[in-house]
Design a protein around this motif. Structure first.
Motif, PDB file in Angstrom:
ATOM      1  N   GLU A  33      33.987  34.230  30.299  1.00  0.00           N
ATOM      2  CA  GLU A  33      33.641  32.836  30.527  1.00  0.00           C
ATOM      3  C   GLU A  33      34.533  31.879  29.757  1.00  0.00           C
ATOM      4  OE1 GLU A  33      29.497  32.375  29.828  1.00  0.00           O
ATOM      5  OE2 GLU A  33      28.906  33.687  31.442  1.00  0.00           O
ATOM      6  N   HIS A  34      35.203  32.373  28.703  1.00  0.00           N
ATOM      7  CA  HIS A  34      36.048  31.495  27.924  1.00  0.00           C
ATOM      8  C   HIS A  34      37.353  31.204  28.645  1.00  0.00           C
ATOM      9  CE1 HIS A  34      37.143  35.617  26.897  1.00  0.00           C
ATOM     10  NE2 HIS A  34      38.316  35.185  26.481  1.00  0.00           N
ATOM     11  N   TYR A  35      37.636  31.928  29.711  1.00  0.00           N
ATOM     12  CA  TYR A  35      38.791  31.614  30.547  1.00  0.00           C
ATOM     13  C   TYR A  35      38.353  30.668  31.664  1.00  0.00           C
ATOM     14  CZ  TYR A  35      41.598  35.383  28.459  1.00  0.00           C
ATOM     15  OH  TYR A  35      42.292  36.181  27.607  1.00  0.00           O
ATOM     16  N   THR A  36      39.244  29.777  32.034  1.00  0.00           N
ATOM     17  CA  THR A  36      38.920  28.856  33.115  1.00  0.00           C
ATOM     18  C   THR A  36      39.846  29.021  34.311  1.00  0.00           C
ATOM     19  OG1 THR A  36      40.329  27.140  32.106  1.00  0.00           O
ATOM     20  CG2 THR A  36      37.999  27.133  31.537  1.00  0.00           C
ATOM     21  N   ARG A  37      40.881  29.849  34.154  1.00  0.00           N
ATOM     22  CA  ARG A  37      41.853  29.977  35.239  1.00  0.00           C
ATOM     23  C   ARG A  37      42.028  31.441  35.657  1.00  0.00           C
ATOM     24  NH1 ARG A  37      47.172  26.707  33.577  1.00  0.00           N
ATOM     25  NH2 ARG A  37      47.058  28.177  31.828  1.00  0.00           N
ATOM     26  N   TYR A  38      41.920  31.659  36.949  1.00  0.00           N
ATOM     27  CA  TYR A  38      42.146  32.983  37.518  1.00  0.00           C
ATOM     28  C   TYR A  38      43.300  32.912  38.505  1.00  0.00           C
ATOM     29  CZ  TYR A  38      37.457  33.999  35.761  1.00  0.00           C
ATOM     30  OH  TYR A  38      36.365  34.162  34.960  1.00  0.00           O
ATOM     31  N   LYS A  39      43.993  34.020  38.635  1.00  0.00           N
ATOM     32  CA  LYS A  39      44.993  34.130  39.693  1.00  0.00           C
ATOM     33  C   LYS A  39      44.622  35.322  40.556  1.00  0.00           C
ATOM     34  CE  LYS A  39      49.871  34.075  40.881  1.00  0.00           C
ATOM     35  NZ  LYS A  39      51.249  33.870  40.410  1.00  0.00           N
ATOM     36  N   PHE A  40      44.440  35.061  41.840  1.00  0.00           N
ATOM     37  CA  PHE A  40      43.997  36.076  42.788  1.00  0.00           C
ATOM     38  C   PHE A  40      45.215  36.716  43.449  1.00  0.00           C
ATOM     39  CE2 PHE A  40      40.575  33.131  42.165  1.00  0.00           C
ATOM     40  CZ  PHE A  40      39.421  33.902  42.197  1.00  0.00           C
ATOM     41  N   TYR A  41      45.375  38.014  43.222  1.00  0.00           N
ATOM     42  CA  TYR A  41      46.468  38.782  43.814  1.00  0.00           C
ATOM     43  C   TYR A  41      45.899  39.554  45.002  1.00  0.00           C
ATOM     44  CZ  TYR A  41      49.054  37.898  39.471  1.00  0.00           C
ATOM     45  OH  TYR A  41      49.697  37.304  38.406  1.00  0.00           O
TER      46      TYR A  41
ATOM     47  N   THR B 187      40.182  23.288  41.931  1.00  0.00           N
ATOM     48  CA  THR B 187      40.101  24.128  40.738  1.00  0.00           C
ATOM     49  C   THR B 187      41.497  24.324  40.156  1.00  0.00           C
ATOM     50  OG1 THR B 187      40.480  26.304  41.764  1.00  0.00           O
ATOM     51  CG2 THR B 187      38.241  25.380  41.901  1.00  0.00           C
ATOM     52  N   ARG B 188      41.560  25.054  39.062  1.00  0.00           N
ATOM     53  CA  ARG B 188      42.843  25.354  38.420  1.00  0.00           C
ATOM     54  C   ARG B 188      43.289  26.774  38.714  1.00  0.00           C
ATOM     55  NH1 ARG B 188      41.896  24.230  32.325  1.00  0.00           N
ATOM     56  NH2 ARG B 188      44.179  24.353  32.212  1.00  0.00           N
ATOM     57  N   HIS B 189      42.615  27.432  39.650  1.00  0.00           N
ATOM     58  CA  HIS B 189      42.955  28.811  39.992  1.00  0.00           C
ATOM     59  C   HIS B 189      44.142  28.851  40.960  1.00  0.00           C
ATOM     60  CE1 HIS B 189      39.184  29.444  38.048  1.00  0.00           C
ATOM     61  NE2 HIS B 189      38.475  28.929  39.048  1.00  0.00           N
ATOM     62  N   LYS B 190      44.776  30.023  41.053  1.00  0.00           N
ATOM     63  CA  LYS B 190      45.920  30.202  41.949  1.00  0.00           C
ATOM     64  C   LYS B 190      45.741  31.478  42.758  1.00  0.00           C
ATOM     65  CE  LYS B 190      49.482  30.201  39.143  1.00  0.00           C
ATOM     66  NZ  LYS B 190      50.895  30.078  38.667  1.00  0.00           N
ATOM     67  N   MET B 191      46.604  31.639  43.761  1.00  0.00           N
ATOM     68  CA  MET B 191      46.563  32.853  44.571  1.00  0.00           C
ATOM     69  C   MET B 191      47.968  33.247  45.006  1.00  0.00           C
ATOM     70  SD  MET B 191      44.992  31.426  48.197  1.00  0.00           S
ATOM     71  CE  MET B 191      45.194  32.996  49.066  1.00  0.00           C
TER      72      MET B 191
ATOM     73  N   GLU C 191      51.342  31.389  46.673  1.00  0.00           N
ATOM     74  CA  GLU C 191      52.602  32.098  46.532  1.00  0.00           C
ATOM     75  C   GLU C 191      52.599  33.345  47.414  1.00  0.00           C
ATOM     76  OE1 GLU C 191      53.198  32.947  42.383  1.00  0.00           O
ATOM     77  OE2 GLU C 191      52.314  31.029  41.782  1.00  0.00           O
ATOM     78  N   PHE C 192      53.764  33.959  47.575  1.00  0.00           N
ATOM     79  CA  PHE C 192      53.846  35.192  48.348  1.00  0.00           C
ATOM     80  C   PHE C 192      54.916  36.104  47.783  1.00  0.00           C
ATOM     81  CE2 PHE C 192      57.269  32.830  50.278  1.00  0.00           C
ATOM     82  CZ  PHE C 192      58.190  33.797  50.658  1.00  0.00           C
ATOM     83  N   ASP C 193      54.743  37.389  48.018  1.00  0.00           N
ATOM     84  CA  ASP C 193      55.752  38.397  47.712  1.00  0.00           C
ATOM     85  C   ASP C 193      55.884  39.249  48.960  1.00  0.00           C
ATOM     86  OD1 ASP C 193      57.196  40.682  46.884  1.00  0.00           O
ATOM     87  OD2 ASP C 193      56.503  40.463  44.828  1.00  0.00           O
ATOM     88  N   ASP C 194      57.065  39.260  49.551  1.00  0.00           N
ATOM     89  CA  ASP C 194      57.262  39.919  50.837  1.00  0.00           C
ATOM     90  C   ASP C 194      57.691  41.377  50.707  1.00  0.00           C
ATOM     91  OD1 ASP C 194      59.805  39.541  49.891  1.00  0.00           O
ATOM     92  OD2 ASP C 194      60.554  38.455  51.642  1.00  0.00           O
ATOM     93  N   LYS C 195      57.297  42.019  49.629  1.00  0.00           N
ATOM     94  CA  LYS C 195      57.623  43.431  49.429  1.00  0.00           C
ATOM     95  C   LYS C 195      56.346  44.210  49.139  1.00  0.00           C
ATOM     96  CE  LYS C 195      62.147  42.330  47.450  1.00  0.00           C
ATOM     97  NZ  LYS C 195      61.944  40.866  47.559  1.00  0.00           N
ATOM     98  N   TYR C 196      56.326  45.496  49.491  1.00  0.00           N
ATOM     99  CA  TYR C 196      55.216  46.352  49.106  1.00  0.00           C
ATOM    100  C   TYR C 196      55.210  46.489  47.587  1.00  0.00           C
ATOM    101  CZ  TYR C 196      54.830  47.796  54.001  1.00  0.00           C
ATOM    102  OH  TYR C 196      54.661  47.817  55.360  1.00  0.00           O
ATOM    103  N   CYS C 197      54.032  46.429  46.998  1.00  0.00           N
ATOM    104  CA  CYS C 197      53.977  46.484  45.539  1.00  0.00           C
ATOM    105  C   CYS C 197      54.220  47.912  45.042  1.00  0.00           C
ATOM    106  CB  CYS C 197      52.651  45.941  45.016  1.00  0.00           C
ATOM    107  SG  CYS C 197      51.209  46.940  45.379  1.00  0.00           S
TER     108      CYS C 197
END
Length: 225
Positions: free
Chosen positions: A3-11, A33-37, A81-87
């Motif tokens: 809960e002490h974090y306010t920002r998430y990044k969804f991969y 929000t301040r989140h990203k994806m 954002e995007f990444d066009d390669k297989y991880c």
């Protein structure tokens, strides 16, 4: 969860049947929000994908992650954002470590255990991370929610519940093998899986996420904590 974090990044890894439908609606949760994806997939849109994935005819031939991020960025005032390669083991970990200030939310929407090994290994290397892993057959599926805070894990990962198949990573599959993979997934099931994941994402950003397993069967869903 953290809960002490306010920002998430969804991969979002894998934007096919389930991932593309999730990616279509996830931005709505992030508005204001301040989140990203970020969307990650090395696959390209084919005509057959239009039937059950979040693509249209103008996307055929484009990379899936690129095509979806382009739509999202044109429709919503957020940066997708995007990444066009297989991880790979190296690429996913590097992406997460280079984006400091965010708690990573790894969302697996892939159809092979070889990639799940990569996602889980990345989860194991991190101290603060959320891992949401989905899998489904034609009419049913499940979602595993595993949380780690300051190195302490809550909830079991998929590999802790059953043994992974020794299948191939997408980079090891030939074009001929890719083409031979049938379109067996059912549109309604993919949509239900996407909504289930979306619900857990909403619970996360409202500090209500719980570890456990969501079973998605025909005409019902059940969550086990």
């Amino acid at each position: 969860m953290v809960e002490h974090y306010t920002r998430y990044k969804f991969y979002v890894i894998g934007v096919g049947g389930t991932g593309s439908l999730l990616a279509r609606d996830l931005p709505k949760l992030l508005l204001g929000t301040r989140h990203k994806m970020i969307l990650i997939d090395g696959d390209y849109v084919e005509s057959k994908n239009i039937e059950r994935q979040g693509y249209q005819s103008q996307d055929v031939g484009d990379n899936k992650a690129l095509a979806l991020s382009r739509k999202i960025n044109s429709l919503y005032p957020i940066e997708c954002e995007f990444d066009d390669k297989y991880c790979t083991h190296e690429s996913l970990y590097a992406l997460i470590k280079n984006d400091k200030g965010y708690v990573p939310v790894i969302i697996g929407c892939v159809d092979n255990d070889a990639t799940r090994v990569i996602l889980e290994d990345t989860f194991n290397k991190l101290d603060d991370v959320v891992y949401i892993d989905s899998a489904n057959s034609e009419y049913e599926g499940n979602v595993y929610i595993t949380i780690k805070r300051k190195g302490t894990q809550k909830g079991k990962s998929r590999s802790q519940c059953y043994k992974y198949d020794l299948d191939k990573h997408p980079l090891e599959i030939s074009c001929q093998e890719q083409a031979a993979k049938g379109n067996i997934q059912f549109l309604v099931t993919n949509a239900k899986m996407a909504v289930s994941i979306l619900e857990h994402c909403n619970a996360l950003i409202t500090y209500q996420l719980k570890e456990g397993v969501q079973l998605v069967n025909r005409f019902e869903t059940v969550f086990y904590n």
